[in-house]
Design a protein around this motif. Structure first.
Motif: not given
Length: 360
Positions: A250-262
Protein backbone atom coordinates in the motif's frame (compact mmCIF):
# COMPACT_ATOMS: atom_id res chain seq x y z
CA UNK A 1 -50.29 7.78 27.37
CA UNK A 2 -48.42 5.83 24.81
CA UNK A 3 -48.42 2.10 25.26
CA UNK A 4 -45.36 -0.13 25.31
CA UNK A 5 -45.78 -0.92 21.60
CA UNK A 6 -45.73 2.79 20.70
CA UNK A 7 -42.63 3.34 22.82
CA UNK A 8 -40.84 0.44 21.14
CA UNK A 9 -41.75 1.76 17.71
CA UNK A 10 -40.31 5.18 18.57
CA UNK A 11 -37.09 3.62 19.84
CA UNK A 12 -36.85 1.51 16.69
CA UNK A 13 -37.41 4.54 14.46
CA UNK A 14 -34.72 6.48 16.31
CA UNK A 15 -32.32 3.55 16.03
CA UNK A 16 -32.97 3.28 12.28
CA UNK A 17 -32.46 7.03 11.83
CA UNK A 18 -29.21 7.07 13.80
CA UNK A 19 -27.92 4.04 11.88
CA UNK A 20 -28.76 5.65 8.54
CA UNK A 21 -27.09 8.92 9.57
CA UNK A 22 -23.90 7.12 10.60
CA UNK A 23 -23.81 5.03 7.41
CA UNK A 24 -24.53 8.07 5.24
CA UNK A 25 -21.72 10.11 6.81
CA UNK A 26 -19.24 7.26 6.48
CA UNK A 27 -20.15 6.71 2.83
CA UNK A 28 -19.98 10.42 1.99
CA UNK A 29 -16.54 10.76 3.60
CA UNK A 30 -15.02 7.44 2.44
CA UNK A 31 -13.79 8.52 -1.05
CA UNK A 32 -11.87 11.54 0.26
CA UNK A 33 -9.14 10.72 2.84
CA UNK A 34 -5.84 9.92 1.09
CA UNK A 35 -4.58 7.72 3.91
CA UNK A 36 -2.91 4.33 3.80
CA UNK A 37 -3.19 3.34 7.45
CA UNK A 38 -4.79 0.94 8.02
CA UNK A 39 -3.70 -0.68 4.76
CA UNK A 40 -7.24 -1.93 4.14
CA UNK A 41 -8.40 1.65 3.43
CA UNK A 42 -7.71 1.68 -0.37
CA UNK A 43 -9.43 -1.69 -0.72
CA UNK A 44 -12.52 -0.40 1.07
CA UNK A 45 -12.49 2.77 -1.03
CA UNK A 46 -12.55 0.66 -4.20
CA UNK A 47 -15.93 -0.64 -3.04
CA UNK A 48 -17.51 2.83 -2.84
CA UNK A 49 -19.61 2.46 -6.03
CA UNK A 50 -20.95 -0.90 -4.82
CA UNK A 51 -21.60 0.42 -1.31
CA UNK A 52 -23.39 3.45 -2.77
CA UNK A 53 -25.71 1.23 -4.80
CA UNK A 54 -26.39 -0.95 -1.77
CA UNK A 55 -27.11 2.15 0.32
CA UNK A 56 -29.49 3.46 -2.34
CA UNK A 57 -31.41 0.18 -2.41
CA UNK A 58 -31.47 0.14 1.38
CA UNK A 59 -32.93 3.64 1.35
CA UNK A 60 -35.81 2.35 -0.79
CA UNK A 61 -36.38 -0.44 1.70
CA UNK A 62 -36.42 2.03 4.59
CA UNK A 63 -38.85 4.15 2.61
CA UNK A 64 -41.26 1.22 2.35
CA UNK A 65 -41.56 1.33 6.13
CA UNK A 66 -42.28 5.10 5.97
CA UNK A 67 -39.00 6.10 7.58
CA UNK A 68 -38.86 9.28 5.51
CA UNK A 69 -35.98 11.07 7.23
CA UNK A 70 -33.88 7.93 7.52
CA UNK A 71 -34.42 7.06 3.86
CA UNK A 72 -33.59 10.59 2.74
CA UNK A 73 -30.39 10.77 4.76
CA UNK A 74 -29.20 7.38 3.52
CA UNK A 75 -30.00 8.26 -0.10
CA UNK A 76 -28.10 11.54 0.26
CA UNK A 77 -25.08 9.66 1.61
CA UNK A 78 -25.24 7.22 -1.31
CA UNK A 79 -25.26 10.09 -3.82
CA UNK A 80 -22.41 11.94 -2.08
CA UNK A 81 -20.34 8.77 -1.99
CA UNK A 82 -20.99 7.99 -5.65
CA UNK A 83 -20.34 11.45 -7.09
CA UNK A 84 -16.52 11.41 -6.83
CA UNK A 85 -16.44 8.03 -8.61
CA UNK A 86 -18.22 9.27 -11.74
CA UNK A 87 -16.06 9.87 -14.80
CA UNK A 88 -15.91 13.62 -15.48
CA UNK A 89 -17.10 14.56 -18.94
CA UNK A 90 -14.57 17.44 -18.94
CA UNK A 91 -10.93 17.23 -17.85
CA UNK A 92 -10.59 17.04 -14.08
CA UNK A 93 -9.63 20.44 -12.75
CA UNK A 94 -10.26 22.27 -16.02
CA UNK A 95 -11.47 25.82 -15.56
CA UNK A 96 -15.08 26.45 -16.53
CA UNK A 97 -13.96 29.16 -18.92
CA UNK A 98 -11.62 26.92 -20.91
CA UNK A 99 -13.17 26.17 -24.30
CA UNK A 100 -12.12 22.90 -25.89
CA UNK A 101 -13.07 22.07 -29.45
CA UNK A 102 -12.62 18.66 -30.97
CA UNK A 103 -10.90 19.09 -34.29
CA UNK A 104 -12.09 16.86 -37.08
CA UNK A 105 -10.09 13.70 -37.67
CA UNK A 106 -9.18 14.92 -41.14
CA UNK A 107 -7.53 17.99 -39.63
CA UNK A 108 -5.64 16.39 -36.79
CA UNK A 109 -5.38 12.65 -37.42
CA UNK A 110 -6.33 9.86 -35.05
CA UNK A 111 -4.51 7.27 -32.97
CA UNK A 112 -6.06 3.95 -31.88
CA UNK A 113 -4.77 2.64 -28.55
CA UNK A 114 -5.31 -0.77 -26.94
CA UNK A 115 -4.23 -1.12 -23.32
CA UNK A 116 -4.33 -4.43 -21.43
CA UNK A 117 -3.09 -6.12 -18.28
CA UNK A 118 -2.15 -9.57 -19.61
CA UNK A 119 -2.21 -11.14 -16.10
CA UNK A 120 1.21 -12.75 -15.85
CA UNK A 121 1.32 -12.96 -19.67
CA UNK A 122 -1.50 -15.52 -19.52
CA UNK A 123 -3.86 -13.75 -21.91
CA UNK A 124 -5.02 -15.86 -24.85
CA UNK A 125 -2.66 -14.86 -27.67
CA UNK A 126 -5.17 -15.77 -30.41
CA UNK A 127 -7.86 -13.54 -28.93
CA UNK A 128 -5.44 -10.66 -28.41
CA UNK A 129 -4.02 -11.05 -31.92
CA UNK A 130 -7.53 -10.90 -33.37
CA UNK A 131 -8.25 -7.69 -31.46
CA UNK A 132 -5.01 -6.07 -32.50
CA UNK A 133 -5.67 -6.80 -36.16
CA UNK A 134 -2.95 -8.43 -38.24
CA UNK A 135 -2.33 -5.40 -40.41
CA UNK A 136 -1.79 -2.28 -38.35
CA UNK A 137 0.28 0.27 -40.23
CA UNK A 138 0.88 -2.24 -43.00
CA UNK A 139 -2.84 -2.69 -43.57
CA UNK A 140 -5.41 -0.34 -45.01
CA UNK A 141 -5.17 3.03 -43.28
CA UNK A 142 -7.63 5.86 -43.62
CA UNK A 143 -6.80 9.44 -44.56
CA UNK A 144 -6.43 10.42 -40.92
CA UNK A 145 -3.46 8.19 -40.10
CA UNK A 146 -5.57 5.64 -38.17
CA UNK A 147 -5.46 1.93 -38.90
CA UNK A 148 -9.22 1.88 -39.30
CA UNK A 149 -11.61 -0.80 -37.99
CA UNK A 150 -9.71 -3.63 -36.32
CA UNK A 151 -6.35 -1.86 -36.54
CA UNK A 152 -4.38 -0.74 -33.48
CA UNK A 153 -1.74 1.98 -33.68
CA UNK A 154 -0.38 1.64 -30.14
CA UNK A 155 -0.52 -1.49 -27.98
CA UNK A 156 0.31 -1.12 -24.28
CA UNK A 157 0.77 -4.39 -22.40
CA UNK A 158 1.52 -4.68 -18.68
CA UNK A 159 2.19 -7.96 -16.88
CA UNK A 160 3.70 -9.10 -20.17
CA UNK A 161 6.80 -11.04 -21.14
CA UNK A 162 8.78 -11.76 -24.29
CA UNK A 163 7.04 -15.12 -24.79
CA UNK A 164 3.73 -13.28 -25.18
CA UNK A 165 5.27 -10.80 -27.61
CA UNK A 166 6.71 -13.70 -29.61
CA UNK A 167 3.33 -15.46 -29.66
CA UNK A 168 1.68 -12.32 -31.04
CA UNK A 169 4.43 -11.97 -33.65
CA UNK A 170 3.96 -15.58 -34.77
CA UNK A 171 0.25 -14.87 -35.30
CA UNK A 172 1.03 -11.86 -37.49
CA UNK A 173 -0.52 -9.46 -34.98
CA UNK A 174 2.62 -7.35 -34.77
CA UNK A 175 3.35 -7.12 -38.51
CA UNK A 176 1.80 -3.66 -38.41
CA UNK A 177 3.38 -2.76 -35.06
CA UNK A 178 7.10 -2.93 -35.91
CA UNK A 179 8.31 -0.40 -33.35
CA UNK A 180 8.58 -1.14 -29.64
CA UNK A 181 10.24 -0.30 -26.36
CA UNK A 182 13.12 -2.33 -24.95
CA UNK A 183 13.09 -6.09 -24.49
CA UNK A 184 11.26 -7.15 -21.32
CA UNK A 185 13.83 -8.54 -18.85
CA UNK A 186 13.54 -12.19 -17.88
CA UNK A 187 13.35 -11.02 -14.27
CA UNK A 188 11.74 -7.59 -14.37
CA UNK A 189 11.52 -5.30 -11.38
CA UNK A 190 8.68 -6.44 -9.15
CA UNK A 191 8.72 -10.04 -10.33
CA UNK A 192 6.66 -11.69 -13.04
CA UNK A 193 3.98 -9.00 -12.85
CA UNK A 194 6.52 -6.25 -13.56
CA UNK A 195 7.10 -6.67 -17.29
CA UNK A 196 5.60 -4.14 -19.71
CA UNK A 197 5.98 -3.10 -23.33
CA UNK A 198 4.70 -0.46 -25.76
CA UNK A 199 4.36 -1.43 -29.44
CA UNK A 200 3.60 1.06 -32.19
CA UNK A 201 2.61 1.25 -35.84
CA UNK A 202 4.56 4.50 -36.10
CA UNK A 203 8.23 5.21 -35.38
CA UNK A 204 8.88 5.17 -31.66
CA UNK A 205 11.62 6.67 -29.50
CA UNK A 206 12.02 4.84 -26.25
CA UNK A 207 12.63 7.01 -23.18
CA UNK A 208 13.37 4.10 -20.89
CA UNK A 209 11.20 3.51 -17.83
CA UNK A 210 9.74 5.77 -15.19
CA UNK A 211 11.86 6.46 -12.10
CA UNK A 212 11.39 4.25 -9.10
CA UNK A 213 8.87 6.17 -6.99
CA UNK A 214 8.08 3.35 -4.57
CA UNK A 215 10.20 2.58 -1.54
CA UNK A 216 9.34 -1.12 -1.27
CA UNK A 217 8.36 -2.69 -4.60
CA UNK A 218 7.61 -1.35 -8.03
CA UNK A 219 6.86 -2.52 -11.55
CA UNK A 220 8.62 -1.30 -14.67
CA UNK A 221 6.63 1.38 -16.51
CA UNK A 222 7.95 2.07 -20.03
CA UNK A 223 7.92 5.52 -21.64
CA UNK A 224 8.06 6.20 -25.38
CA UNK A 225 7.42 8.98 -27.86
CA UNK A 226 5.32 7.90 -30.84
CA UNK A 227 5.92 9.92 -34.02
CA UNK A 228 2.47 10.17 -35.61
CA UNK A 229 2.28 11.60 -39.15
CA UNK A 230 -0.56 14.02 -38.32
CA UNK A 231 -0.56 14.35 -34.53
CA UNK A 232 3.19 14.78 -34.31
CA UNK A 233 5.05 13.47 -31.28
CA UNK A 234 2.88 11.86 -28.59
CA UNK A 235 4.35 10.57 -25.35
CA UNK A 236 2.92 7.23 -24.15
CA UNK A 237 3.47 5.64 -20.73
CA UNK A 238 2.57 2.09 -19.72
CA UNK A 239 1.21 2.50 -16.18
CA UNK A 240 1.27 -0.23 -13.54
CA UNK A 241 1.64 0.55 -9.82
CA UNK A 242 1.68 -2.38 -7.43
CA UNK A 243 -1.76 -3.40 -6.09
CA UNK A 244 -2.78 -1.76 -2.78
CA UNK A 245 -2.87 -4.96 -0.74
CA UNK A 246 -0.82 -5.46 2.41
CA UNK A 247 1.27 -3.31 4.73
CA UNK A 248 4.21 -3.19 2.30
CA UNK A 249 2.40 -2.77 -1.01
CA UNK A 250 0.00 0.00 0.00
CA UNK A 251 2.73 2.61 0.76
CA UNK A 252 4.45 1.69 -2.54
CA UNK A 253 1.15 2.06 -4.39
CA UNK A 254 0.63 5.46 -2.78
CA UNK A 255 4.21 6.58 -3.52
CA UNK A 256 3.89 5.55 -7.18
CA UNK A 257 0.64 7.40 -7.81
CA UNK A 258 1.99 10.53 -6.14
CA UNK A 259 5.28 10.19 -8.02
CA UNK A 260 3.43 9.81 -11.31
CA UNK A 261 1.56 13.01 -10.57
CA UNK A 262 4.80 14.92 -10.13
CA UNK A 263 6.39 13.28 -13.16
CA UNK A 264 3.53 14.13 -15.53
CA UNK A 265 3.52 17.76 -14.34
CA UNK A 266 7.21 17.99 -15.27
CA UNK A 267 6.61 16.51 -18.75
CA UNK A 268 4.14 18.91 -20.30
CA UNK A 269 6.03 19.43 -23.56
CA UNK A 270 4.06 16.86 -25.57
CA UNK A 271 0.57 15.38 -25.70
CA UNK A 272 0.51 12.60 -23.14
CA UNK A 273 -1.20 9.21 -22.89
CA UNK A 274 -1.10 7.32 -19.61
CA UNK A 275 -2.43 3.83 -20.29
CA UNK A 276 -2.51 0.66 -18.27
CA UNK A 277 -3.58 -0.89 -15.00
CA UNK A 278 -3.48 1.89 -12.41
CA UNK A 279 -4.68 -0.42 -9.62
CA UNK A 280 -6.78 2.59 -8.61
CA UNK A 281 -10.17 4.04 -9.46
CA UNK A 282 -11.87 7.40 -9.13
CA UNK A 283 -12.92 6.27 -5.67
CA UNK A 284 -9.27 6.82 -4.65
CA UNK A 285 -8.20 10.43 -4.00
CA UNK A 286 -4.64 9.59 -5.07
CA UNK A 287 -5.88 8.65 -8.51
CA UNK A 288 -8.13 11.69 -8.78
CA UNK A 289 -5.11 13.84 -7.96
CA UNK A 290 -3.09 12.19 -10.73
CA UNK A 291 -5.98 12.45 -13.22
CA UNK A 292 -6.51 16.15 -12.50
CA UNK A 293 -6.16 18.00 -15.80
CA UNK A 294 -6.47 14.85 -17.92
CA UNK A 295 -9.41 13.59 -19.94
CA UNK A 296 -10.30 9.96 -19.36
CA UNK A 297 -10.97 8.00 -22.54
CA UNK A 298 -13.93 6.57 -20.62
CA UNK A 299 -15.58 10.00 -20.78
CA UNK A 300 -16.75 9.03 -24.27
CA UNK A 301 -18.91 6.34 -22.63
CA UNK A 302 -20.50 8.70 -20.10
CA UNK A 303 -20.12 9.03 -16.32
CA UNK A 304 -20.64 5.29 -15.69
CA UNK A 305 -18.55 3.42 -18.30
CA UNK A 306 -18.54 0.19 -16.29
CA UNK A 307 -15.96 -1.79 -14.29
CA UNK A 308 -12.82 -3.39 -15.69
CA UNK A 309 -11.88 -5.82 -12.88
CA UNK A 310 -12.15 -8.67 -11.92
CA UNK A 311 -13.35 -10.58 -14.98
CA UNK A 312 -13.93 -14.33 -15.21
CA UNK A 313 -13.97 -14.97 -11.47
CA UNK A 314 -16.73 -15.82 -9.00
CA UNK A 315 -16.70 -12.16 -7.99
CA UNK A 316 -18.42 -9.98 -10.61
CA UNK A 317 -16.52 -6.94 -11.92
CA UNK A 318 -16.99 -4.06 -9.49
CA UNK A 319 -14.25 -1.49 -10.04
CA UNK A 320 -12.62 0.42 -12.92
CA UNK A 321 -8.86 0.31 -12.37
CA UNK A 322 -7.78 0.13 -16.02
CA UNK A 323 -7.61 3.55 -17.64
CA UNK A 324 -6.39 5.58 -20.59
CA UNK A 325 -5.79 9.19 -19.51
CA UNK A 326 -5.25 11.87 -22.14
CA UNK A 327 -3.68 15.31 -22.07
CA UNK A 328 -3.67 17.37 -25.25
CA UNK A 329 -5.89 14.71 -26.87
CA UNK A 330 -9.58 13.80 -26.77
CA UNK A 331 -11.30 10.41 -27.05
CA UNK A 332 -13.39 9.69 -30.13
CA UNK A 333 -14.62 6.33 -28.85
CA UNK A 334 -14.21 3.92 -25.94
CA UNK A 335 -14.69 0.17 -25.63
CA UNK A 336 -13.96 -2.42 -22.96
CA UNK A 337 -12.78 -5.77 -24.31
CA UNK A 338 -12.82 -9.18 -22.61
CA UNK A 339 -9.97 -11.62 -23.26
CA UNK A 340 -9.61 -15.22 -22.04
CA UNK A 341 -6.68 -15.70 -19.71
CA UNK A 342 -6.76 -12.35 -17.91
CA UNK A 343 -8.99 -10.96 -15.20
CA UNK A 344 -8.72 -7.43 -16.63
CA UNK A 345 -10.73 -5.88 -19.41
CA UNK A 346 -8.74 -4.20 -22.13
CA UNK A 347 -9.38 -0.58 -23.07
CA UNK A 348 -9.68 0.26 -26.76
CA UNK A 349 -9.94 3.92 -27.68
CA UNK A 350 -9.27 6.20 -30.63
CA UNK A 351 -7.97 9.67 -29.80
CA UNK A 352 -7.51 12.87 -31.76
CA UNK A 353 -5.96 16.27 -31.21
CA UNK A 354 -7.47 18.68 -28.73
CA UNK A 355 -7.69 22.32 -29.78
CA UNK A 356 -8.21 25.07 -27.20
CA UNK A 357 -10.31 27.80 -28.79
CA UNK A 358 -10.48 30.36 -26.01
CA UNK A 359 -13.01 31.47 -23.45
CA UNK A 360 -16.63 30.55 -23.95
Amino acid sequence: MAGPHGSRRRRLRRAVLVTCVVLAVLLAVLPHPAITRPWIMPAVQSLVPVLSVVAGLSALLVLVFRQWWAAGVLAAGAVMGLLPTLVPLEPLGAGVGAGVERGTEAEAGALTVLSLNAEYAGVDADALAAAVGAGGAGGTRDAHGSSGVGGVDVLVLVEADEDLVTALQERGALDGLPYRTETIPEEPQGGTAGGAVILSAHPLRSEGVLPRFATHRHFEQPVAVVEHPQLGDVRVVGIHPVPPIGDDFVPSWDDTLRGLDGWQAAHADLPLILAGDFNASLAHPQFRGLADGFTSAAADAGPLPGPTWPVGTWVPPFTAIDHVLLRGLVPLDYERLDFPGTDHRGILTTVAAERVTGVR
